[in-house]
Every structure is written in structure tokens, then in C-alpha cells.
Design a protein around this motif. Structure first.
Motif, short mmCIF file in Angstrom:
data_model
loop_
_atom_site.label_atom_id
_atom_site.label_comp_id
_atom_site.label_asym_id
_atom_site.label_seq_id
_atom_site.Cartn_x
_atom_site.Cartn_y
_atom_site.Cartn_z
N GLY A 174 0.81 -1.20 0.00
CA GLY A 174 0.00 0.00 0.00
C GLY A 174 0.85 1.26 0.00
N TYR A 175 0.21 2.38 -0.30
CA TYR A 175 0.89 3.67 -0.31
C TYR A 175 0.21 4.61 0.68
CZ TYR A 175 2.38 8.32 -1.73
OH TYR A 175 2.88 9.58 -1.72
N GLY A 243 1.75 0.45 8.25
CA GLY A 243 0.40 0.60 7.72
C GLY A 243 0.29 0.35 6.24
N VAL A 244 1.32 -0.30 5.64
CA VAL A 244 1.30 -0.61 4.20
C VAL A 244 1.66 -2.09 4.02
CG1 VAL A 244 1.71 1.70 3.33
CG2 VAL A 244 3.67 0.33 4.04
N PRO A 245 0.76 -3.00 4.41
CA PRO A 245 1.06 -4.43 4.28
C PRO A 245 1.27 -4.83 2.83
CG PRO A 245 -1.25 -4.09 4.79
CD PRO A 245 -0.58 -2.77 4.97
N ILE A 246 2.06 -5.86 2.63
CA ILE A 246 2.37 -6.34 1.28
C ILE A 246 1.12 -6.94 0.64
CG2 ILE A 246 3.79 -7.94 -0.06
CD1 ILE A 246 5.91 -7.74 2.12
N VAL A 247 0.92 -6.62 -0.63
CA VAL A 247 -0.22 -7.17 -1.36
C VAL A 247 -0.11 -8.70 -1.40
CG1 VAL A 247 -1.40 -7.25 -3.59
CG2 VAL A 247 -0.43 -5.09 -2.75
N ASP A 249 -0.53 -10.71 1.15
CA ASP A 249 -0.07 -11.29 2.42
C ASP A 249 -1.28 -11.80 3.21
OD1 ASP A 249 1.18 -12.03 4.75
OD2 ASP A 249 2.29 -10.16 4.98
N ASN A 250 -1.36 -13.12 3.40
CA ASN A 250 -2.47 -13.69 4.16
C ASN A 250 -2.07 -13.95 5.62
OD1 ASN A 250 -0.78 -15.86 3.21
ND2 ASN A 250 -2.35 -17.30 3.87
N PHE A 251 -0.92 -13.41 6.05
CA PHE A 251 -0.48 -13.54 7.44
C PHE A 251 -0.61 -12.24 8.21
CE2 PHE A 251 2.29 -17.51 8.03
CZ PHE A 251 1.48 -18.25 7.19
N TYR A 252 -0.31 -11.11 7.56
CA TYR A 252 -0.30 -9.82 8.24
C TYR A 252 -1.06 -8.79 7.41
CZ TYR A 252 3.58 -12.30 10.41
OH TYR A 252 4.34 -13.24 11.03
N PRO A 253 -1.83 -7.91 8.02
CA PRO A 253 -1.92 -7.68 9.47
C PRO A 253 -2.80 -8.68 10.21
CG PRO A 253 -3.33 -6.14 8.31
CD PRO A 253 -2.57 -6.89 7.25
N PRO A 266 -0.49 -14.12 -5.30
CA PRO A 266 0.73 -14.41 -4.54
C PRO A 266 1.19 -13.23 -3.70
CG PRO A 266 1.26 -13.94 -6.82
CD PRO A 266 -0.23 -14.01 -6.74
N LEU A 267 1.96 -13.53 -2.68
CA LEU A 267 2.59 -12.48 -1.88
C LEU A 267 3.53 -11.69 -2.78
CD1 LEU A 267 3.19 -11.35 1.05
CD2 LEU A 267 5.16 -12.90 1.02
#
Length: 295
Positions: A174-175, A243-247, A249-253, A266-267
Motif C-alpha cells: 500500500g501507499y 500501515g502498508v502491508p504487502i499485497v 499477504d495472508n499472514f499480516y496484518p 501471490p505475496l
């Protein structure tokens, strides 16, 4: 660790079971049948593939050996094939460098045994002693360094342990307009055994990542990451903490389960490059992934 007395077969080494000192058994087979009735021990013996730690065949009369190990081959349960290839970037003497795809485990573990880089490459390249000298988690793609000669393993592992490898990652996340880059994130990361996710705290940091903004596209951005340490899920956690989790990502947040046959979304995390002075040849090495992250 003692070398296994059975060779690698079809990319997999043998399993082993320790015989405790206080077991109520007179023979090895009696102990195995009582403690592990799910295995066909008669078939293992008939195939000559049940041996003690000295490589001697075990039969129905072999006396119990307290505190010793017994070795055998165990066929893993069926797995969903990961439909992406492992690309070889470099192969020379005892070194193999690959470009790992998303969704493929690095080492055989848990539910991912045959569908791992180690087992695939041992079979495809006919290199029974191939092992990685560092790890990429299953959802991360990119450059992975492996050795094929046990004598070479330790010198390369020490490069990573002593932080003498220059690692560069890329991520799509995220941005936020209120964040300024570059910046360095330092947190304390704790990963508890048996739990899928890790936690991070502000006190006594044990992880550090420098993060640069490369480009922005609407609500998303591409980041370049320079980890100084290598904690479990460090890059995922550090971007999530901003506050910009990786696209993808099914672990975080937060943790979300993914079906075993779901290879979509995919991560968006890639180990772009590794750079180091080779501990064997003293040549400067740089290996770069050819993969691209999708926005």
C-alpha cells in the motif's frame, strides 16, 4: 549430526526414530510396532530399508538399542503440485543458485515435502546432497543459494550468519502520503514455536530493514528493501507496521487461511538479488532474479 546410513531416494532422505532408554521392548521391531503401528514394518524389513544408525539391517530378532536411532523410508502423503518451475540461475562445482517461485517451500517440512525446492532439484538435477544455505519462506519468490557438496555448505552458511551477504528485496504494498522514504524500521520480532505468525515489539530491537520507495501507482507502491537482519517474516512485519502491508499477504496484518490448491494472489515479495565475496573462490558474486512483481 551423524550422516544417515540410507542414501537419498527420489529426492528425500530417510526418516529416523530415536529409541528411548526407558522403553519396555526387547527388540527394535517390538518397539516400532507398539509406538508406530501405522507403518508396515514387515514391508520395510523385507525391502532391506530398516537399518540401525550403523547401517546394519534390522530384522524381527534385532535387539533393542536404547538411546540409538533406527532409519527407514517413509512415503509422504499426496500433495497438490505447485504449477511453477524452479529456474536455475547458476550451476558450477558445488554451487547452485535458483530463482524460486511463489508458493513453493524451500525445504521439505510439514505438509510440503515433495513440493519443495530441495526435493525438486535433487530429482531434476540428480544432486542428492543439494541443500539451501539460507531460507526463503514458501510465499516469497526470488534468489536462493544452494550447495551440492557437504564440504561447501558451512563456508556459505557463515556468509549469512556473519551478515556478509548484500540482500535486496522488492515488494508491492500500500501507499501512504504521510510516510517519508527512505526510512529504517527497527523492531523486536518474536516467533513462537507452533504459531504461524510472529509478533513485533518496540523494545530492544533484533531486526532492521532499510526501505526505499521506488514508484507509486495509485493506492499501491513498489518498495526496495534492504534487510540487515533475517528474522522470520521480517519484511512482512516491517511494512505492515508502517500501515502498508504487502499485497497478497495472508499472514499480516491478520491471518487468513488459504486453500492448498489456491495459487492466485501471490505475496508480492521478491528476493531480487544476492551479492557477496565467494568464500571458496574469492570471486565477487551477484545473482539477480528474473521475476517481476505484479501490481
Amino acid at each position: 549430526m551423524r550422516a544417515a546410513p540410507l542414501p537419498v531416494r527420489d529426492g528425500l532422505g530417510p526418516d529416523r526414530i530415536r529409541m528411548p532408554a526407558d522403553a519396555d521392548a526387547t527388540t527394535i521391531v517390538e518397539f516400532l510396532q507398539a509406538g508406530h503401528p501405522e507403518e508396515d514394518w514387515a514391508a520395510h524389513m523385507g525391502a532391506g530399508e530398516l537399518v540401525d544408525e550403523h547401517g546394519r539391517r534390522v530384522d524381527a530378532c534385532t535387539p533393542y538399542q536404547p538411546t540409538r536411532f533406527v532409519y527407514f523410508y517413509r512415503d509422504p502423503p499426496p500433495e497438490v503440485p505447485v504449477p511453477f518451475p524452479v529456474r536455475v540461475l547458476h550451476r558450477e562445482d558445488g554451487l547452485v543458485v535458483v530463482d524460486k517461485p511463489h508458493f513453493l517451500a524451500t525445504i521439505p517440512r510439514g505438509a510440503h515435502i515433495r513440493e519443495s525446492v530441495v526435493v525438486r532439484l535433487r530429482r531434476e538435477l540428480e544432486l542428492p546432497h543439494l541443500v539451501p544455505v539460507h531460507r526463503l519462506d514458501r510465499m516469497t519468490a526470488g534468489v536462493l543459494l544452494c550447495t551440492t557438496d557437504p564440504a561447501w555448505r558451512r563456508p556459505y552458511q557463515e556468509l549469512f550468519e556473519r551478515q556478509r551477504v548484500r540482500k535486496v528485496y522488492e515488494a508491492v504494498a500500500g501507499y501512504r502520503s504521510d510516510l517519508s522514504f527512505p526510512q529504517v524500521v527497527r523492531t523486536r520480532i518474536v516467533k513462537r514455536h507452533g504459531e504461524p505468525t510472529a509478533e513485533q515489539f518496540a523494545d530492544e530491537p533484533n531486526s532492521e530493514t532499510r526501505i526505499e520507495l521506488v514508484e507509486r501507482r495509485g493506492e499501491l507502491a513498489r518498495y526496495r528493501l534492504f534487510p540487515r537482519t533475517g528474522r522470520t517474516h521480517q519484511l512482512r512485519l516491517h511494512l505492515a507496521s508502517l500501515g502498508v502491508p504487502i499485497v497478497g499477504d495472508n499472514f499480516y496484518p491478520w491471518f487468513r487461511r488459504r486453500a492448498a490448491d489456491d495459487f492466485t494472489d501471490p505475496l508480492r515479495l521478491l528476493a531480487r538479488s544476492l551479492e557477496f565475496t565467494d568464500p571458496i573462490s574469492e570471486v565477487e558474486r551477484r545473482f539477480v532474479s528474473g521475476r517481476e512483481l505484479e501490481f
